[in-house]
Design an enzyme around this catalytic site. Structure first.
Site, PDB file in Angstrom:
ATOM      1  N   GLY A 200       0.865  -1.178   0.000  1.00  0.00           N
ATOM      2  CA  GLY A 200       0.000   0.000   0.000  1.00  0.00           C
ATOM      3  C   GLY A 200       0.901   1.226   0.000  1.00  0.00           C
ATOM      4  CB  ALA A 201       0.878   4.235  -2.153  1.00  0.00           C
TER       5      ALA A 201
ATOM      6  NE  ARG B 139       5.414  -3.212  -4.545  1.00  0.00           N
ATOM      7  CZ  ARG B 139       4.092  -3.393  -4.365  1.00  0.00           C
ATOM      8  NH1 ARG B 139       3.571  -3.309  -3.154  1.00  0.00           N
ATOM      9  NH2 ARG B 139       3.313  -3.644  -5.393  1.00  0.00           N
TER      10      ARG B 139
ATOM     11  CG  ASP C 265      -0.079   2.215  -5.810  1.00  0.00           C
ATOM     12  OD1 ASP C 265      -1.203   1.807  -6.144  1.00  0.00           O
ATOM     13  OD2 ASP C 265       0.586   1.732  -4.882  1.00  0.00           O
TER      14      ASP C 265
ATOM     15  CG  ASN D 163      -5.333   1.922  -7.301  1.00  0.00           C
ATOM     16  OD1 ASN D 163      -4.551   1.953  -6.341  1.00  0.00           O
ATOM     17  ND2 ASN D 163      -6.501   1.313  -7.222  1.00  0.00           N
ATOM     18  CE  LYS D 164      -1.944  -3.961  -6.833  1.00  0.00           C
ATOM     19  NZ  LYS D 164      -0.562  -4.426  -7.114  1.00  0.00           N
TER      20      LYS D 164
END
Ligand code: MRU
Length: 370
Positions: free
Chosen positions: A58-59, A94, A250, A260-261
């Site tokens: 999670g960011a 990441r 993110d 995002n995801k």
């Protein structure tokens, strides 16, 4: 957040924040929802591994974890050269979430101007401030999002007779932050304020953060929810069963493109086609003011094929097992796997961005740049 009536954050320090040999504690998210386990981290290498393997994820949370990674590194060496090399390792652990760069840069700004003897103490204090700020930002997002949810709920044809149905993707709950969450913060605030909320939870293949983490969080908090396959959202929207979409992010560009995801973009397309409002909830550290074109500029993390080819679950005897869901390798052609972990939703599909300062259309976002 409460877990079995005990208050937890997702990351915390054991010992005094000014001591010289602290350890950092995290909730191991790879074990959820089957086991709740915390682990201790006492080295930079362990922190980088925790970020890469998504024990923390999670960011906002990986930003906080990286800040503590800097502290752990300083326990070994406080020289400029070492700190700068450590910063690069953390930022690249990441690549997609901008919060990593933001948090590490903030730590560098704080400590590099100090005498090496003062750096360790200052670093632990700064990392703690970053964590506390994250909690405050997410709480404020919750209040702005609550007003929005009440508004959308009031516009429904018969708001008294049914809950507002909110679809979310991945996990942008408290597990993805230090506390409260981003996309789920308004949902918790609405539920706590007595608004009848029901959440459609995308399972979020390949790692199933929706089914494993979001569903677990919502169940812990008592928020009604239903897990759906990643492909179901469009169908539900066509049949009037989704009143709004709220996701996390993110990285959001200064122009309002939302990264995002993986799968978020497809939900935004379906929402646009069905006139369902689509919101991203983001604290300001998730906004990358340097970027203007998300599709061209944001690096999309490619993760291992193993995440797609395998699934982890609980067997009927209670054991946790990992299974391979792909054809065997001995056929005429070997099945290939690709695993892009994020996508970019262009600003034109985004109704608004919920930040700690209020709700903005993508083109208004730049007005909050300080
Ligand atoms: O790969 P993950 O699980 O770290 O991805 C998380 C997401 O995409 C979240 O939606 C995003 O980080 C927002 S978290 C508040």
């Amino acid at each position: 957040m409460l877990i079995n009536r005990q208050a937890y954050r997702t990351i915390w320090v054991s010992g005094s924040p000014t001591a010289y040999s602290n350890i950092v504690n995290i909730i191991d998210q790879t074990k959820l929802p089957h086991h709740f386990e915390t682990i201790t981290i006492d080295s930079l290498e362990q922190m980088i591994a925790a970020i890469k393997t998504m024990q923390v994820r999670g960011a906002p949370l990986i930003g906080a974890a990286a800040a503590y990674g800097v502290c752990l590194a300083l326990q070994r060496d406080t020289s400029d050269d070492y700190i700068i090399s450590v910063a690069q390792l953390l930022i690249h652990s990441r690549p997609t979430a901008v919060n990593l760069r933001w948090a590490v840069q903030r730590m560098l700004n704080k400590i590099l101007v100090l005498n090496p003897l003062q750096r360790l103490e200052a670093a632990w204090l700064e990392a703690a401030i970053i964590c506390n700020e994250d909690v405050q930002l997410n709480q404020a997002i919750g209040q702005h999002g609550l007003a929005l949810i009440k508004n959308v709920h009031a516009q429904l044809l018969s708001p008294q007779s049914r809950p507002i149905n909110i679809l979310t993707h991945c996990n942008a709950g408290w597990l993805a932050t230090v506390d409260f969450g981003t996309a789920l913060s308004p949902i918790y605030a609405a539920h706590d304020a007595g608004v009848a909320v029901h959440v459609w939870v995308d399972e979020t293949r390949p790692r199933n953060q929706g089914a494993s983490l979001t569903a677990w969080e919502l169940a812990q908090h008592g928020v009604p929810h239903t897990v759906i396959s990643d492909n179901a959202g469009g169908h539900l929207m066509q049949h009037g069963q989704v009143d709004m979409v709220i996701v996390g992010a993110d990285r959001v560009t200064s122009t309002g493109d939302v990264c995002n995801k993986i799968g978020t973009y497809l939900k935004a397309l379906a929402a646009f086609d069905n006139k369902v409002p689509f919101y991203a909830a983001v604290p300001s550290p998730t906004i990358d003011w340097l970027m203007i074109d998300g599709l061209k500029e944001i690096e999309i993390e490619e993760r291992s094929a193993h995440e797609v080819s395998h699934m982890i679950g609980r067997l009927s005897n209670g054991e946790i097992a990992e299974i391979n869901i792909l054809p065997p390798n001995n056929l005429t052609v070997e099945t290939q796997v690709a695993n892009p972990a994020f996508d970019v939703t262009p600003a034109r599909l985004v109704t608004g961005i919920i930040t700690e300062l209020g709700v903005y259309t993508p083109d208004q976002l730049v007005s909050i740049k300080s």
